[in-house]
Design an enzyme around this catalytic site. Sequence first.
Site, short mmCIF file in Angstrom:
data_model
loop_
_atom_site.label_atom_id
_atom_site.label_comp_id
_atom_site.label_asym_id
_atom_site.label_seq_id
_atom_site.Cartn_x
_atom_site.Cartn_y
_atom_site.Cartn_z
N LYS A 32 0.90 -1.32 0.11
CA LYS A 32 -0.05 0.11 -0.20
C LYS A 32 1.03 1.26 0.10
O LYS A 32 1.37 1.69 1.01
CB LYS A 32 -0.83 -0.11 1.16
CG LYS A 32 -2.38 0.60 1.05
CD LYS A 32 -2.09 2.16 0.93
CE LYS A 32 -2.01 2.95 2.22
NZ LYS A 32 -1.78 4.42 1.58
N GLU B 114 9.07 1.18 10.93
CA GLU B 114 10.21 2.10 10.52
C GLU B 114 9.68 3.46 10.63
O GLU B 114 9.03 3.82 9.76
CB GLU B 114 10.87 1.64 9.24
CG GLU B 114 11.47 0.44 9.16
CD GLU B 114 12.88 0.46 9.82
OE1 GLU B 114 13.60 1.61 9.82
OE2 GLU B 114 13.40 -0.55 10.50
N CYS C 131 13.82 10.27 6.73
CA CYS C 131 13.61 9.98 8.00
C CYS C 131 14.87 10.15 8.92
O CYS C 131 15.10 10.45 9.94
CB CYS C 131 13.14 8.53 8.21
SG CYS C 131 14.21 7.25 7.38
N GLU D 178 9.88 15.94 14.79
CA GLU D 178 10.54 15.72 13.50
C GLU D 178 9.85 16.74 12.62
O GLU D 178 8.41 17.01 12.59
CB GLU D 178 9.95 14.49 13.09
CG GLU D 178 10.48 13.96 11.62
CD GLU D 178 10.11 12.76 11.01
OE1 GLU D 178 9.06 12.33 11.41
OE2 GLU D 178 11.03 11.99 10.80
P1 NAD Z 1 2.37 8.37 7.26
O1 NAD Z 1 2.41 7.86 8.42
O2 NAD Z 1 1.48 9.50 7.21
O3 NAD Z 1 2.08 7.45 6.22
C1 NAD Z 1 2.58 6.27 5.83
C2 NAD Z 1 1.78 5.25 5.12
O4 NAD Z 1 0.82 4.84 5.99
C3 NAD Z 1 1.21 5.87 4.01
O5 NAD Z 1 1.26 4.75 2.94
C4 NAD Z 1 -0.11 6.14 4.74
O6 NAD Z 1 -1.36 5.99 3.49
C5 NAD Z 1 -0.62 4.93 5.76
N1 NAD Z 1 -1.51 4.94 6.69
C6 NAD Z 1 -2.15 6.24 7.09
N2 NAD Z 1 -2.74 5.86 8.19
C7 NAD Z 1 -2.78 4.90 8.42
C8 NAD Z 1 -3.73 3.91 9.01
N3 NAD Z 1 -4.50 4.34 10.05
N4 NAD Z 1 -3.42 2.72 8.89
C9 NAD Z 1 -2.65 2.07 7.80
N5 NAD Z 1 -2.10 2.72 6.90
C10 NAD Z 1 -1.80 4.04 7.40
O7 NAD Z 1 3.96 9.01 6.88
P2 NAD Z 1 4.19 9.71 5.48
O8 NAD Z 1 3.90 11.29 5.66
O9 NAD Z 1 3.92 9.32 4.30
O10 NAD Z 1 5.97 9.77 5.45
C11 NAD Z 1 6.76 10.72 6.43
C12 NAD Z 1 7.07 9.85 7.52
O11 NAD Z 1 7.86 8.68 7.23
C13 NAD Z 1 8.12 10.53 8.58
O12 NAD Z 1 7.78 10.67 9.88
C14 NAD Z 1 9.38 9.80 8.48
O13 NAD Z 1 10.47 10.05 9.34
C15 NAD Z 1 8.72 8.34 8.18
N6 NAD Z 1 9.96 7.62 7.46
C16 NAD Z 1 10.51 6.83 8.19
C17 NAD Z 1 11.67 5.90 7.49
C18 NAD Z 1 12.51 5.06 8.61
O14 NAD Z 1 13.10 4.24 7.72
N7 NAD Z 1 12.44 5.00 9.83
C19 NAD Z 1 11.79 6.04 6.27
C20 NAD Z 1 11.26 6.96 5.58
C21 NAD Z 1 10.02 7.86 6.36
#
Ligand code: NAD
Length: 494
Positions: free
Chosen positions: A183, A259, A293, A393
Amino acid sequence: MSATFSQRPAWTPLRLDAQSDPVLVASGAAMESFDPATGELVATVAVSSTEDVDGAVERAHDALRTKSWRNNGALRARVLNRWAVRLRENIDYFAELITREQGKTVGEARGEILGSIGQVEYNAGLARALYGRAIALNEGVHGVVLREPVGVVAAITPWNYPFNLTIRAVAPALAAGNAVIVKPASLTPAIVTKALEMLHEDPDMPDGILSVVVGPGGTVGDRLVRSDGIDMIAFTGDSSTGIGVMKTAADSLKKVSLELGGKSPNIVFADANLDKALAGAVNAAFTAAGQICTAGSRLVVERSIHDEFMDRLATRVRDMRVGEGLDAATEMGPLVSAGQKKTVMDYIDIGRTDGTIVVGGNALDESPYSAGHFVAPTIITDLPSDSRVITEEIFGPVLAVQTFEDEDEAIAIANGTEFGLACGLWTTNLDRAWRVGRAVESGTIWINTYHHFYGEAEVGGFKRSGIGRQQGIEGILEFTETKHLNFDSNPNLW
Ligand code: NAD
């Protein structure tokens, strides 16, 4: 700061649905993705219904039941290696698509793709090397400990490194013999669908082993997390979303790997090679416009070099070339969306109140930036340690500066947030590098470098930055269950 906006080649928007890209399980109306630099339409992509999600889950189980995939590591290695070859043949195509849909510069996009191909190749090798072990336990008693696939894995991925973070989960999950349903984030569905379609087309990829479902996290993502047919959630995203996913997954006791976010310190000691540290600080903070991240979003500088180092850094950052990412001269692209730009500007306003803005601090709203989501690279100093600019962040081009007197204070500052994803150390003192590296609570410590990732080496978070590890040997083991087969050849039971 100078603007870089070349005349771009025309783009014909992609139209992706289950007919054009059969990896996509989506019967609903189309959603659109847009270029963050220009506002142009990049793709329309069919959206999945909750019934589509349930159908993908069912087909994944059917596919695993045939066993040809689950039990044949050599087949999985072959399929993954062929995918790596096709991705490599299409680097230019994917680099342009990443820049157009996500916004990062084409150079950053190429780096994302090359790293991902390396991960596919690494995991293709591991598909044939997932050994268990045999133990002589007693007279006539032997144990065989096997690694088996978990089953059907849902990989839920974010928009910032859509290609890499999807492949980083999909490659080891498939290599270990699982079925995977991906997804992607709604801002970057085309990149992910196109990359996975290339794998799905492989003649030896069994139907149902790999699918993509597209749509909002709150409905499509949530359906996966709640589904009784999903055995594991590999989630990459925001810490608060990840905590919610884990709570929901607990109802059915699913395995989760998380992650999550970071607020990584990048520590510069007075004895460092300051030229290298300066380049490293820019890379750490402003790669992908800070939307990574592991961003080194807190620069932690020894007080004795603070003024000199900050003068040089401010000059360098003021000169950064900001623009659209297909222009080869661009050093920093836009933020991914209007919403992300607003979030970042709100944090900059907090920084203006809590501290001193030494570079940037403004949105770029005039021509040639007006159709995109641009924010000037920003440096903020004089912040109290409890400022939200220090503790939260931001996920944008905002570097918060902290100073320290001695090593103990540097460590305390580094460990002073609830995150623990990455840390940079710049020093020529080897003993200090060991001491500080051991003391900082973080999944990755880069010493005299930053943002170098290797398929061979694990990444992941301490504290609120996550649970589990990706990449390396531990990365593939996350996608396995351990099974002990216990053989007793003695004639009597006891
Ligand atoms: P997000 O948490 O908003 O979304 C991530 C994914 O989760 C998307 O596909 C989203 O549609 C889905 N999602 C949202 N709500 C959900 C729910 N209730 N149930 C299931 N899925 C759901 O994150 P983002 O804004 O897309 O990405 C940025 C974030 O990701 C930042 O906090 C960044 O630090 C983190 N990140 C972490 C890593 C790592 O390896 N640690 C790598 C990249 C990004």
